[in-house]
Design a protein around this motif. Structure first.
Motif, PDB file in Angstrom:
ATOM      1  N   ASP A 126      55.639  56.465  49.627  1.00  0.00           N
ATOM      2  CA  ASP A 126      55.813  57.527  50.627  1.00  0.00           C
ATOM      3  C   ASP A 126      54.605  58.456  50.549  1.00  0.00           C
ATOM      4  O   ASP A 126      54.692  59.589  50.062  1.00  0.00           O
ATOM      5  CB  ASP A 126      57.118  58.279  50.373  1.00  0.00           C
ATOM      6  CG  ASP A 126      57.501  59.201  51.516  1.00  0.00           C
ATOM      7  OD1 ASP A 126      56.664  59.410  52.426  1.00  0.00           O
ATOM      8  OD2 ASP A 126      58.635  59.717  51.502  1.00  0.00           O
ATOM      9  N   HIS A 127      53.481  57.958  51.019  1.00  0.00           N
ATOM     10  CA  HIS A 127      52.219  58.672  50.864  1.00  0.00           C
ATOM     11  C   HIS A 127      52.148  59.952  51.683  1.00  0.00           C
ATOM     12  O   HIS A 127      51.543  60.927  51.244  1.00  0.00           O
ATOM     13  CB  HIS A 127      51.052  57.737  51.166  1.00  0.00           C
ATOM     14  CG  HIS A 127      51.052  56.536  50.277  1.00  0.00           C
ATOM     15  ND1 HIS A 127      50.867  56.616  48.923  1.00  0.00           N
ATOM     16  CD2 HIS A 127      51.263  55.232  50.546  1.00  0.00           C
ATOM     17  CE1 HIS A 127      50.952  55.415  48.392  1.00  0.00           C
ATOM     18  NE2 HIS A 127      51.198  54.552  49.356  1.00  0.00           N
ATOM     19  N   ASP A 128      52.792  59.962  52.849  1.00  0.00           N
ATOM     20  CA  ASP A 128      52.805  61.203  53.638  1.00  0.00           C
ATOM     21  C   ASP A 128      53.516  62.312  52.873  1.00  0.00           C
ATOM     22  O   ASP A 128      53.047  63.447  52.828  1.00  0.00           O
ATOM     23  CB  ASP A 128      53.481  60.983  54.995  1.00  0.00           C
ATOM     24  CG  ASP A 128      52.646  60.111  55.922  1.00  0.00           C
ATOM     25  OD1 ASP A 128      51.419  60.015  55.712  1.00  0.00           O
ATOM     26  OD2 ASP A 128      53.233  59.530  56.857  1.00  0.00           O
ATOM     27  N   ARG A 129      54.644  61.985  52.264  1.00  0.00           N
ATOM     28  CA  ARG A 129      55.383  62.981  51.469  1.00  0.00           C
ATOM     29  C   ARG A 129      54.575  63.401  50.247  1.00  0.00           C
ATOM     30  O   ARG A 129      54.513  64.586  49.913  1.00  0.00           O
ATOM     31  CB  ARG A 129      56.735  62.436  51.044  1.00  0.00           C
ATOM     32  CG  ARG A 129      57.557  63.422  50.214  1.00  0.00           C
ATOM     33  CD  ARG A 129      59.000  62.979  50.099  1.00  0.00           C
ATOM     34  NE  ARG A 129      59.769  63.835  49.235  1.00  0.00           N
ATOM     35  CZ  ARG A 129      60.185  65.056  49.530  1.00  0.00           C
ATOM     36  NH1 ARG A 129      59.894  65.583  50.707  1.00  0.00           N
ATOM     37  NH2 ARG A 129      60.903  65.749  48.670  1.00  0.00           N
ATOM     38  N   ALA A 130      53.954  62.444  49.594  1.00  0.00           N
ATOM     39  CA  ALA A 130      53.136  62.761  48.417  1.00  0.00           C
ATOM     40  C   ALA A 130      52.026  63.739  48.801  1.00  0.00           C
ATOM     41  O   ALA A 130      51.782  64.719  48.089  1.00  0.00           O
ATOM     42  CB  ALA A 130      52.552  61.498  47.811  1.00  0.00           C
ATOM     43  N   LEU A 131      51.379  63.490  49.922  1.00  0.00           N
ATOM     44  CA  LEU A 131      50.299  64.379  50.371  1.00  0.00           C
ATOM     45  C   LEU A 131      50.813  65.761  50.729  1.00  0.00           C
ATOM     46  O   LEU A 131      50.190  66.779  50.391  1.00  0.00           O
ATOM     47  CB  LEU A 131      49.555  63.763  51.557  1.00  0.00           C
ATOM     48  CG  LEU A 131      48.640  62.607  51.202  1.00  0.00           C
ATOM     49  CD1 LEU A 131      48.150  61.908  52.464  1.00  0.00           C
ATOM     50  CD2 LEU A 131      47.470  63.101  50.375  1.00  0.00           C
ATOM     51  N   LEU A 132      51.937  65.815  51.409  1.00  0.00           N
ATOM     52  CA  LEU A 132      52.525  67.108  51.777  1.00  0.00           C
ATOM     53  C   LEU A 132      52.883  67.916  50.531  1.00  0.00           C
ATOM     54  O   LEU A 132      52.534  69.098  50.419  1.00  0.00           O
ATOM     55  CB  LEU A 132      53.765  66.890  52.647  1.00  0.00           C
ATOM     56  CG  LEU A 132      54.504  68.146  53.080  1.00  0.00           C
ATOM     57  CD1 LEU A 132      53.635  68.950  54.048  1.00  0.00           C
ATOM     58  CD2 LEU A 132      55.822  67.773  53.738  1.00  0.00           C
ATOM     59  N   LEU A 133      53.542  67.277  49.575  1.00  0.00           N
ATOM     60  CA  LEU A 133      53.913  67.956  48.338  1.00  0.00           C
ATOM     61  C   LEU A 133      52.674  68.352  47.535  1.00  0.00           C
ATOM     62  O   LEU A 133      52.629  69.442  46.939  1.00  0.00           O
ATOM     63  CB  LEU A 133      54.821  67.069  47.491  1.00  0.00           C
ATOM     64  CG  LEU A 133      56.213  66.782  48.053  1.00  0.00           C
ATOM     65  CD1 LEU A 133      56.920  65.729  47.208  1.00  0.00           C
ATOM     66  CD2 LEU A 133      57.037  68.056  48.159  1.00  0.00           C
ATOM     67  N   ALA A 134      51.666  67.489  47.523  1.00  0.00           N
ATOM     68  CA  ALA A 134      50.436  67.782  46.779  1.00  0.00           C
ATOM     69  C   ALA A 134      49.718  68.986  47.377  1.00  0.00           C
ATOM     70  O   ALA A 134      49.235  69.843  46.635  1.00  0.00           O
ATOM     71  CB  ALA A 134      49.519  66.562  46.774  1.00  0.00           C
ATOM     72  N   ARG A 135      49.638  69.050  48.689  1.00  0.00           N
ATOM     73  CA  ARG A 135      48.973  70.200  49.324  1.00  0.00           C
ATOM     74  C   ARG A 135      49.671  71.504  48.951  1.00  0.00           C
ATOM     75  O   ARG A 135      49.026  72.501  48.639  1.00  0.00           O
ATOM     76  CB  ARG A 135      48.951  70.031  50.843  1.00  0.00           C
ATOM     77  CG  ARG A 135      47.943  69.033  51.306  1.00  0.00           C
ATOM     78  CD  ARG A 135      47.882  68.963  52.821  1.00  0.00           C
ATOM     79  NE  ARG A 135      47.134  67.785  53.201  1.00  0.00           N
ATOM     80  CZ  ARG A 135      47.584  66.826  53.988  1.00  0.00           C
ATOM     81  NH1 ARG A 135      48.792  66.913  54.521  1.00  0.00           N
ATOM     82  NH2 ARG A 135      46.837  65.788  54.263  1.00  0.00           N
ATOM     83  N   ASP A 136      50.994  71.470  48.993  1.00  0.00           N
ATOM     84  CA  ASP A 136      51.760  72.665  48.631  1.00  0.00           C
ATOM     85  C   ASP A 136      51.518  73.035  47.170  1.00  0.00           C
ATOM     86  O   ASP A 136      51.291  74.198  46.837  1.00  0.00           O
ATOM     87  CB  ASP A 136      53.251  72.412  48.888  1.00  0.00           C
ATOM     88  CG  ASP A 136      54.086  73.642  48.649  1.00  0.00           C
ATOM     89  OD1 ASP A 136      53.734  74.724  49.181  1.00  0.00           O
ATOM     90  OD2 ASP A 136      55.100  73.542  47.924  1.00  0.00           O
ATOM     91  N   HIS A 137      51.550  72.058  46.303  1.00  0.00           N
ATOM     92  CA  HIS A 137      51.341  72.273  44.870  1.00  0.00           C
ATOM     93  C   HIS A 137      49.941  72.825  44.601  1.00  0.00           C
ATOM     94  O   HIS A 137      49.772  73.783  43.839  1.00  0.00           O
ATOM     95  CB  HIS A 137      51.555  70.963  44.114  1.00  0.00           C
ATOM     96  CG  HIS A 137      51.375  71.069  42.640  1.00  0.00           C
ATOM     97  ND1 HIS A 137      52.390  71.467  41.801  1.00  0.00           N
ATOM     98  CD2 HIS A 137      50.302  70.841  41.853  1.00  0.00           C
ATOM     99  CE1 HIS A 137      51.952  71.470  40.557  1.00  0.00           C
ATOM    100  NE2 HIS A 137      50.678  71.087  40.562  1.00  0.00           N
ATOM    101  N   LEU A 138      48.939  72.216  45.230  1.00  0.00           N
ATOM    102  CA  LEU A 138      47.550  72.626  44.985  1.00  0.00           C
ATOM    103  C   LEU A 138      47.248  74.011  45.542  1.00  0.00           C
ATOM    104  O   LEU A 138      46.329  74.680  45.048  1.00  0.00           O
ATOM    105  CB  LEU A 138      46.591  71.581  45.549  1.00  0.00           C
ATOM    106  CG  LEU A 138      46.572  70.268  44.765  1.00  0.00           C
ATOM    107  CD1 LEU A 138      45.836  69.193  45.537  1.00  0.00           C
ATOM    108  CD2 LEU A 138      45.976  70.470  43.380  1.00  0.00           C
ATOM    109  N   ALA A 139      48.006  74.455  46.522  1.00  0.00           N
ATOM    110  CA  ALA A 139      47.824  75.825  47.030  1.00  0.00           C
ATOM    111  C   ALA A 139      48.166  76.843  45.954  1.00  0.00           C
ATOM    112  O   ALA A 139      47.540  77.896  45.850  1.00  0.00           O
ATOM    113  CB  ALA A 139      48.678  76.050  48.270  1.00  0.00           C
ATOM    114  N   THR A 140      49.133  76.509  45.127  1.00  0.00           N
ATOM    115  CA  THR A 140      49.560  77.396  44.041  1.00  0.00           C
ATOM    116  C   THR A 140      48.834  77.092  42.736  1.00  0.00           C
ATOM    117  O   THR A 140      48.560  77.988  41.949  1.00  0.00           O
ATOM    118  CB  THR A 140      51.082  77.255  43.814  1.00  0.00           C
ATOM    119  OG1 THR A 140      51.744  77.481  45.058  1.00  0.00           O
ATOM    120  CG2 THR A 140      51.578  78.250  42.791  1.00  0.00           C
TER     121      THR A 140
END
Length: 109
Positions: A78-92
């Motif tokens: 689920d690469h789209d979900r992984a990318l979405l979660l990663a972007r959120d994580h990396l913002a913090t």
């Protein structure tokens, strides 16, 4: 020279593709309770779900739980979900090299 057992160095070596990094990470994961080490090992271990389960059990904070969720999404395809979660994580947590690495892997698949 002995391989490092420092979690951050193990992850840096894996990302850099250093000689012996895969073997050192797999060896460290055998006894580690460090979520990042277990997640990194799961990325290079076929059917590493037991490692992700151990990482989830060892995750004691939001940052670690997010890391496990990102890796789980990536490894399930689920690469789209992984990318979405990663972007959120990396913002913090912009210093999270492992999450940035997982995001890069997710864009390649």
């Amino acid at each position: 020279m002995a391989a490092s057992t420092d979690p951050e160095q193990l992850i840096r070596d894996l990302i850099a593709g250093s000689d012996g990094s895969t073997a050192a990470l797999r060896e460290a994961a055998r006894t580690s309770a460090h979520p990042a080490v277990l997640v990194a090992a799961a990325l290079i271990t076929p059917a590493g779900t037991d490692l992700l389960d151990r990482a989830a059990a060892a995750a004691n904070g939001t940052r670690d739980r997010q890391l496990v969720a990102i890796a789980t999404a990536h490894l399930r395809g689920d690469h789209d979900r992984a990318l979405l979660l990663a972007r959120d994580h990396l913002a913090t947590h912009p210093d999270s090299l492992l999450v940035a690495h997982i995001a890069a892997l997710s864009t390649q698949r």
